[in-house]
Each structure stands twice: as C-alpha cells, then as structure tokens.
Design an enzyme around this catalytic site. Structure first.
Site, short mmCIF file in Angstrom:
data_model
loop_
_atom_site.label_atom_id
_atom_site.label_comp_id
_atom_site.label_asym_id
_atom_site.label_seq_id
_atom_site.Cartn_x
_atom_site.Cartn_y
_atom_site.Cartn_z
CB THR A 110 7.27 9.15 -4.61
OG1 THR A 110 6.86 10.50 -4.79
CG2 THR A 110 6.62 8.57 -3.37
CD GLU A 123 18.28 -10.97 -6.95
OE1 GLU A 123 19.27 -11.68 -6.68
OE2 GLU A 123 17.11 -11.30 -6.69
CG ASP A 148 8.15 10.49 2.95
OD1 ASP A 148 8.30 10.85 1.76
OD2 ASP A 148 7.33 9.62 3.31
CE LYS A 179 3.10 10.36 -3.77
NZ LYS A 179 2.94 10.21 -2.31
NE ARG A 212 1.92 5.15 -10.40
CZ ARG A 212 1.39 6.00 -9.53
NH1 ARG A 212 1.40 5.77 -8.23
NH2 ARG A 212 0.83 7.11 -9.95
CE1 TYR A 240 15.36 -10.67 -10.24
CE2 TYR A 240 14.48 -12.23 -11.83
CZ TYR A 240 14.39 -11.58 -10.61
OH TYR A 240 13.35 -11.82 -9.78
C1 LIG Z 1 2.91 9.13 -1.53
C2 LIG Z 1 3.70 9.09 -0.30
C3 LIG Z 1 4.49 7.97 0.03
C4 LIG Z 1 4.45 6.63 -0.61
O1 LIG Z 1 4.41 6.45 -1.88
P1 LIG Z 1 4.08 5.07 -2.60
O2 LIG Z 1 4.99 5.14 -3.78
O3 LIG Z 1 2.64 5.14 -2.92
O4 LIG Z 1 4.43 3.95 -1.70
C5 LIG Z 1 5.30 8.05 1.15
N1 LIG Z 1 5.32 9.14 1.90
C6 LIG Z 1 4.56 10.21 1.65
C7 LIG Z 1 4.62 11.40 2.55
C8 LIG Z 1 3.70 10.22 0.55
O5 LIG Z 1 2.92 11.26 0.32
#
Ligand SMILES: *Cc1c(COP(=O)(O)O)cnc(C)c1O
Length: 423
Positions: free
Chosen positions: A223, A53, A197, A226, A232, A51
């Site tokens: 993220t 936090e 984002d 990707k 993840r 942990y």
């Molecule tokens: C994939 C994605 C997310 C969220 O990702 P998670 O890790 O699955 O919550 C947020 N914004 C965009 C534009 C995405 O393509």
C-alpha cells in the site's frame, strides 16, 4: 468561505469535526499515518478530472500528455526508492494489488499459501469471507505457539504438502522481522512463486530498517498509505520479465481508469520517501515502537512475540484479568478511545474470541512519529495505555483513568499539531 462549506456545510462540518478528532487525539492505529500538505494538495487536484485508461504512451484517451509524465515520474521514483526493475502504480488499494498478482498467475481454485488472518495475515491473503478465499484454494501457515514468531522449517513442511502455486508472505499484525529470502527459497523448493506483501512495512524496507524483499522474492505488493505515508492506494514491483503480465492484470484485467490524482500524490510521496528526512523518520518510527514496547513490558503487560522489530506492538490481554475474566480487545479499544488514544482490537496467536471481540490490541507508531513525537512521549503514552487498561480491567464501569488520561492526551496532542504550518 470555502466552496465546500458554502455548498455543502454538512460535509464540510463533518470534515472539520474529523480534523479536530485527529488534532486532539493520539493515533496509534498501526496502518495509519499523516500525509504531508504536498501529498494532500496533489490528491485534491484537477488531475481527478481525467480518464487515462492504459499506460504512459499507450492510452485509450486523448489529452494524456501530462498524465503520462506524472505516471512515469511515480513509477521511476518508486523503482529508485526500492531498487526495483518495474513498478505499477495504478492499483487502487493494497487489496487490488494482491488480487492482480493472483489474477496474473493463478486459475480458479489454484493454491495459495499464506499467513492466517488470526495470526497476523490479511483478508486479501485468502480469508474465507474475501473473494480470494472463494476463488482460490487456501492453505495457511501461522506462528510457532511457543515463540509466536514464524518458524520457517514448519512453513516449508506445509508448503511441501500443500504444493501451492503462490506463497504469500507479509502481514498486518506481525511485530517481528520477516525473512523474505527464506520464503523465496521455500517457494523455489516447491516450484511456487513468492509474493511479499509489504503493505505495513514498506517504508522500513525502503530505508533499511527492515530487510527488503525487492529483488529477493518474485513479486512485491504494497500500500502507499501506511508507513510509506502517501495517499490511500497500492503498488506492485516486479522484474522486467513479470512486468507485462502484472500490467495486463491491473489494466485491463481488474481496473478501468487509474486514479490520476492519487498517482500524482503517490509521485509526491515517493519523492518525499527518497529524502534523508524520511529515512530519519522511519528510524524514529522503529525507535518509538521499541521504547513503547519496553514501557508496556515494564508495566507487566504481555507482548506477543516478546516485543517488536518494526513499527507495531501486539498486546496479549489474556493476562489482564479480574475474577478470571480477562479484558477483551474490544473493551480495551473502547476505553482507550474514550481517553483519546486510538488503537484497534486484534486477534492474537492463540485467540479464543471472535474477531469482533478479540484478546489483543495492535498499537503502531507511524502516525504519532509523523507528528514529531519521540521516545519521551512514547514512554508517557505507554504508561497511559497501561493505566487505562488496568483500571477498566479492575472495574469495567470506572471512568477514573479514562478521564485523567484524556486530559493529558489533549495537552500532549496540542504540543504536536497535525500540520504545524496551518495550526
Ligand atoms: C493493509 C493491508 C492490505 C490492504 O490494503 P487496502 O489498501 O486496505 O486494500 C494488504 N495487505 C496487508 C498485509 C495489509 O496490511
């Protein structure tokens, strides 16, 4: 025998089946990738036992001396990668990162303006079925109906009427370059904050294959799994002034203990992303997407927005028809899946069908590029996709193209092992 196979052969067996699925298929889901063995090792490490936090130097638990160093390395490497002033590497996912930004700056029912889900946006940008759509008042912009690209003058018009507190830019299914500077300017005009984002295109932004919003817009979320090719998870980048509000919003605002094994793996991923090899990788991802787009267009298929500037292609299937009924995204996804090509159905700008059926397909090159495939392979795969799609459009019961392509897919996949060093 491994401890897992010994204690839980059921789960071990399923992991092995999934490994074989990944090894023998072609992964073209635009949001997926193949992490390195180094990232996998950090993720599966004893760092999960702790942990931690709080933040480095300010923890609520003892024994965090090594976790502090790990988290600082992750933060520093991410800042270096993007030239950011501040980074928070604790978000459990991209959605959590976005929610934390809203939670930091908005109150219940405040206004968010974002790209609509059916035209490329993301659930966490205010979909009615998402917590963000319930708690905030959402205004959407879309793409121009002719060009199928973002029209910044139209977006500014909507912003003037909606007067949002936050403008969100960034998408899950948009194949063209996004002008982050234009979004920031629109936000400033209407007195809003601008959040970019870059969940999908983060790797391209870090390596110069897409313009970067870091230092351009107020706050950037991403993220890490990707195009960044890490574990993840999520991350947020912002200025020094915004840092206290963002950090407080993640912890204690939204999350408890950070996933320290994942943060260790994020640190490894960011180190990899700082290497010249990763920059070459991102360049190849873009080249591969362009090459495949050209082949699909040559095959007579319709590409949303006319092509791609990034790692993904959106196919519009409304023209692929027999007897007036066009092939759906669902039918195409299923047929390609049987042929060993994994893609996902996706809504297109003028969508008439439900999100469970759709009229489009989203195709991405990050994962196959990680396996080492280049332009020649993209041409082959593009022709295979066209062959399967056209065959099932003509006769939904036909297995001819599926069976032929399946064999070719296995032969190609066997030449590009997932983890060459263990193959
Ligand atoms: C994939 C994605 C997310 C969220 O990702 P998670 O890790 O699955 O919550 C947020 N914004 C965009 C534009 C995405 O393509």
């Amino acid at each position: 025998m491994s401890s897992l196979a010994n204690f839980d052969p059921e789960i071990a067996g399923l992991i092995e089946e999934e490994r074989l699925r990944q090894v023998n298929g072609l992964e073209l889901i635009a949001s997926e990738n193949v992490v390195s063995k180094a990232v996998l090792e950090a993720m599966g490490s004893i760092m999960t036992n702790k942990y931690a936090e709080g933040y480095p130097g300010k923890r609520y638990y003892g024994g965090c001396e090594f976790h502090d160093v790990v988290e600082n390395l992750a933060r520093d490497r991410l800042c270096k990668l993007f030239g950011a002033e501040h980074a928070n590497v604790q978000p459990h996912s991209g959605s959590q990162a976005n929610q934390a930004v809203y939670f930091a700056y908005l109150n219940y029912k405040d206004r968010i303006m974002s790209q609509s889900l059916t035209q490329g946006g993301h659930l966490s940008h205010g979909s009615p079925v998402n917590i963000t759509g319930r708690w905030y008042s959402i205004f959407h912009y879309g793409v121009d109906s002719e060009t199928e690209t973002l029209d910044y003058a139209a977006i500014e018009d909507i912003a003037r009427i909606a007067k949002p507190q936050i403008i969100v830019c960034g998408a899950s299914a948009y194949p063209r370059e996004i002008d982050f500077k234009a979004f920031q300017e629109i936000a400033e005009t209407v007195g809003a904050r601008c959040m970019a984002d870059i969940a999908h295109i983060a790797g391209l932004c870090a390596t110069g294959y897409h313009n970067s919003p870091v230092g351009v817009v107020d706050i950037v979320t991403t993220t890490t799994h990707k195009t960044l090719r890490g574990p993840r998870g999520g991350a947020i980048m912002c200025s020094k002034e915004d840092a206290p509000a963002i950090d407080k919003s993640i912890f204690p605002g939204m999350q408890g203990g950070p996933l320290m094994h994942t943060i260790a793996a994020k640190a490894v991923c960011f180190k990899e992303a700082l290497t010249p090899a990763y920059k070459d990788y991102c360049g190849q991802v873009v080249k591969n997407a362009r090459t495949m787009a050209e082949v699909l267009a040559e095959e007579g298929l319709d590409l949303v927005a006319g092509g791609t500037d990034n790692h993904l292609i959106l196919l519009d299937l409304t023209g692929v028809s027999t007897d007036g009924q066009h092939l759906t995204g669902l039918a195409a996804e299923t047929a390609l899946g049987e042929a060993g090509i994994t893609v996902n159905k996706n809504t297109i700008p003028r969508e008439q069908l439900s999100p469970f059926v759709t009229s489009g397909l989203r195709i991405g090159t990050p994962a196959v590029t990680s396996r080492g495939m280049k332009e020649e392979e993209m041409k082959q795969i593009g022709h295979w996709i066209a062959r399967v799609v056209k065959d099932v459009a003509k006769d939904p019961t036909s297995k001819k193209a599926i069976t032929e392509v399946r064999e070719e897919v296995i032969a190609l996949a066997s030449k590009y092992p997932l983890y060459p060093e263990v193959a």
